[in-house]
Design a protein around this motif. Sequence first.
Motif, PDB file in Angstrom:
ATOM      1  N   UNK A  85       0.835  -1.196   0.000  1.00 47.17           N
ATOM      2  CA  UNK A  85       0.000   0.000   0.000  1.00 47.17           C
ATOM      3  C   UNK A  85       0.871   1.247   0.000  1.00 47.17           C
ATOM      4  N   UNK A  86       0.539   2.169  -0.895  1.00 47.15           N
ATOM      5  CA  UNK A  86       1.172   3.484  -0.889  1.00 47.15           C
ATOM      6  C   UNK A  86       0.155   4.463  -0.312  1.00 47.15           C
ATOM      7  N   UNK A  87       0.471   5.022   0.835  1.00 48.92           N
ATOM      8  CA  UNK A  87      -0.412   6.001   1.459  1.00 48.92           C
ATOM      9  C   UNK A  87       0.055   7.408   1.077  1.00 48.92           C
ATOM     10  N   UNK A  88      -0.087   8.360   1.976  1.00 49.35           N
ATOM     11  CA  UNK A  88       0.341   9.726   1.682  1.00 49.35           C
ATOM     12  C   UNK A  88       1.849   9.845   1.931  1.00 49.35           C
ATOM     13  N   UNK A  89       2.573  10.482   1.016  1.00 51.90           N
ATOM     14  CA  UNK A  89       4.019  10.633   1.215  1.00 51.90           C
ATOM     15  C   UNK A  89       4.332  11.631   2.325  1.00 51.90           C
ATOM     16  N   UNK A  90       5.385  11.346   3.068  1.00 50.34           N
ATOM     17  CA  UNK A  90       5.763  12.202   4.195  1.00 50.34           C
ATOM     18  C   UNK A  90       6.600  13.395   3.750  1.00 50.34           C
ATOM     19  N   UNK A  91       7.279  13.266   2.600  1.00 54.13           N
ATOM     20  CA  UNK A  91       8.176  14.338   2.148  1.00 54.13           C
ATOM     21  C   UNK A  91       8.391  14.218   0.638  1.00 54.13           C
ATOM     22  N   UNK A  92       9.203  15.132   0.100  1.00 52.51           N
ATOM     23  CA  UNK A  92       9.437  15.169  -1.360  1.00 52.51           C
ATOM     24  C   UNK A  92      10.113  13.896  -1.862  1.00 52.51           C
ATOM     25  N   UNK A  93      11.076  13.402  -1.098  1.00 50.19           N
ATOM     26  CA  UNK A  93      11.791  12.191  -1.526  1.00 50.19           C
ATOM     27  C   UNK A  93      10.844  10.997  -1.626  1.00 50.19           C
ATOM     28  N   UNK A  94       9.978  10.874  -0.624  1.00 53.32           N
ATOM     29  CA  UNK A  94       9.017   9.763  -0.626  1.00 53.32           C
ATOM     30  C   UNK A  94       8.036   9.904  -1.786  1.00 53.32           C
ATOM     31  N   UNK A  95       7.586  11.131  -2.032  1.00 52.93           N
ATOM     32  CA  UNK A  95       6.671  11.383  -3.149  1.00 52.93           C
ATOM     33  C   UNK A  95       7.346  11.031  -4.473  1.00 52.93           C
ATOM     34  N   UNK A  96       8.608  11.444  -4.632  1.00 55.32           N
ATOM     35  CA  UNK A  96       9.343  11.157  -5.870  1.00 55.32           C
ATOM     36  C   UNK A  96       9.456   9.641  -6.069  1.00 55.32           C
ATOM     37  N   UNK A  97       9.848   8.931  -5.019  1.00 55.94           N
ATOM     38  CA  UNK A  97      10.029   7.475  -5.123  1.00 55.94           C
ATOM     39  C   UNK A  97       8.722   6.763  -5.442  1.00 55.94           C
ATOM     40  N   UNK A  98       7.629   7.244  -4.848  1.00 56.62           N
ATOM     41  CA  UNK A  98       6.319   6.647  -5.143  1.00 56.62           C
ATOM     42  C   UNK A  98       5.976   6.815  -6.619  1.00 56.62           C
ATOM     43  N   UNK A  99       6.108   8.034  -7.108  1.00 51.43           N
ATOM     44  CA  UNK A  99       5.744   8.299  -8.507  1.00 51.43           C
ATOM     45  C   UNK A  99       6.673   7.571  -9.474  1.00 51.43           C
ATOM     46  N   UNK A 100       7.936   7.464  -9.123  1.00 61.94           N
ATOM     47  CA  UNK A 100       8.887   6.721  -9.960  1.00 61.94           C
ATOM     48  C   UNK A 100       8.474   5.249 -10.035  1.00 61.94           C
TER      49      UNK A 100
END
Length: 195
Positions: A85-100
């Motif tokens: 499960x991918x929930x809400x990202x905690x920071x920019x790095x996490x958001x980038x890794x999720x989208x990648x």
Amino acid sequence: MLQQKLSHLQIILASSSPRRKALLEELLLQFTTEVYPVDEAFPKQLQQEEITDFLVKLKADAFRKLSENEVIITGDTIVWNNKKALNKPANKDEAFNMLKSLSGKTHQVISSIGVTSSKKQIIKNDRVDVSFRELTSNEIEFYIEHFQPFDKAGAYGIQEWIGKIGITSIRGSFYTVMGLPVHLLYDALLAIAKK
């Protein structure tokens, strides 16, 4: 119509999501918003819609005892990718890794809704397949910088720039991906409205 059948009830949306609020307004419903903080941790053995169903119930359970005319609407959404499960990202790095991790692949978006009254609770869920084209690192960085998707499961909003330029296909309800399977909510509210 639905609003007439619900006129004897006080509807409370237990969500701070502006998208869920807007979708409820588009159903022409009268409602208030009330949110209680909930620790959204879930048992590790839960999978897919078991997670969102569990969290929807947890959010409803946070409320005090309901009066006879009160109805609580709760919702939860996850992005399911690579068996997690991918929930809400905690920071920019996490958001980038999720989208990648979503780039160039098909993943599932799972949304559950709960409609709870003093007499019964209805929980329904829906699943949608969403495919992204290959996203460049520059595109991902641009999106995070300009749209800051830190309140969104999987770090993206289908209705935003990244959805418009990146999503190649959706199999299922657009609104489920937005975080509220409106067709299921409508049916659940009709069922709750019956005296």
